[in-house]
Structures are given as structure tokens and as C-alpha cells.
Write a protein that holds these residues in place. Sequence first.
Motif: not given
Length: 318
Positions: A284-286, A93, A229, A95, A281
Motif C-alpha cells: 500500500k506504499y505506506t 503513518p 513523510s 506515505t 513500503s
Amino acid sequence: MWLYIAFIIIGIVLVLWGADRLTDGAVAIAERMEIPQIVIGLTIVAVGTSAPELCVSLVSALKGTADLAVGNVVGSNIFNSMLIVGVAAMVAPMTILPSTVRKDIPFSLAASISLATMVLMDGDISRLDAIILFAAFLLFMYVTVKGAKGSHAEEESQPKNYTPLKASLLILLGLVCLIVGSNVFVYGATEVAATLGVSEAVIGLTIVAGGTSLPELATSVVSARKGQSGIAIGNVLGSNVFNILMILGLTGIICPMQVHDITYIDLSVLVGSMFLLWLFSYTKYTVARWEGAVLTCIFIAYMTWLVLKATGQLAAFQ
């Protein structure tokens, strides 16, 4: 046919190897001039990874195959936003920094919308269009480098302890390989398209785009596996902005392009891929694994549509 396919493979190898040598030599000289690593990464290295697209698009435009030039950029950006981010997110995942969501992704989305608007309005990228794109690229570089200089971010990179002579030779060798490889690649791709009766746009959106995006794919997947990431997503966004603003801007200034076979569907997928990446994105900024799987599946569906269209099995789209 096999000879033309061999030309494509040889061209890809020469272009990728040449871009790597050019980047190594340029970084070595920049380090000797005591240019900060973060600035080197955002400028020289970024240009180096986009060098395959630049050379292929420029050579294509100069040879009168504008659809191949634009298809290369559009396809590369779709490849980056969907397949590369999708595969990297499935590996681990991703970030996303808040600043990336606020600034970098919207800028890349705006560049995609600008290109789509220019092509759909009158079917060409005029010299004025290209100047606007390139001016936006210079603005992006100014803002990015200024922001990098003002930050305390550290880049992990191994210094290139090359002599000035070796660095200069690497740059020269890289340029020669890029020029020769691009010509061989475009020749092979154009002949394959002619032999199969497939449009240059489809070849550009698939084979050419995939081949020139290999550096970004390798960099992003390796970065994701290492838990970096930020590097993976930054590599994709930087490449997308460079592809549209620098490559098509510079290519269009040198040789204005008439675009025929890049459809509204291709351009919609380009814009939609960036919007989807921004949406994922923002939450949750993920970019989660399932979101990466969604991006990858959409990419596969789009590639399948292109292949079916090219082979005449989607008559409604001919």
C-alpha cells in the motif's frame, strides 16, 4: 570514566553543531551560484547531515580503530532504518512514493548487501572494495541529480541570505568543529571501550551510531509530524546510501580497514532492516503505525542483545 564520557558528549555537540554551520554556509554559497534548491538538498544538505559519520569514521580508521569506523556506519544505518522510521511512522503513518519503492529502497538494500559481502568474505574493506563503493556512490548521485533536474518538484526552504564572507566563515568554522569534535569523540569512545573492556565494534554500533544519527532522527520526526513523510523517508534512505557508499568508500580509499568484531549478526540486522523497510513500503506504499512499532521493537531487541553481549551475559556469543 566520567571525563571520557564528557569527551563523548562534547564531541557529539561539536560535530553536530559544526555539520549544521557547514551546511548553512555551503547552501548559501550554492544559492548565490544559482544552483537549484532540489539539487542543493540532494547533494550539499545530504552530505552535511552525513558529515558527522564521515568525520568520525575517517578519524577512527586513521587511528587504527577500523571496527569503530565500520560499526559507526552499520549502527547508524540500523538506527535510521529501524528506530527513526519506526518512531516517525508511529508519530504519523508514512506515505511512500512508488519511485522510492522502485529505486531508492532497492539501491539502499543493494549497498547494504554489498558491504556485508565485502566484510564477510575476507574481513576487510580493501582499497579496491572502497573504490567500488565510491564509484557506486557517484553513479547514485548522477542518477539522483539527473532525475531531480528533470522533475518539477519544489523544495520548501528558507534562502540563506548570507554574505560570501559570512558563508565562507561558516564553512571554515564548521570544518574546524567537525575535525576537533571527531577527534575528541573518538578518543572518548575508545577510552570508554578500553575501560569497560567492551569492543570498539559495540561502542561504534551503539553510542557512536546513535550520536551521529541525531540529525536524521530530528529531521525525520519533525517531518513526520508535519505530514511530510516523503522528506522523512528520503532523509533516511539518502543517509543510508551516503553512509555506506560515500563514507566507507572515501575512508577505505584513504585508509583500507581490517574489520574484526563486526559479526554476521550485525550485518544480517543491517540487511534485514532494509529488506523489512522495503516490504512494509511495498504494501500500500505506506509504513503504518503498527509496522513502525515492529521496527522499533526489533531495534530495541538488537540493542539489548548488544548490551548483554558486551557485559558478558551472552557467553555463547563471545
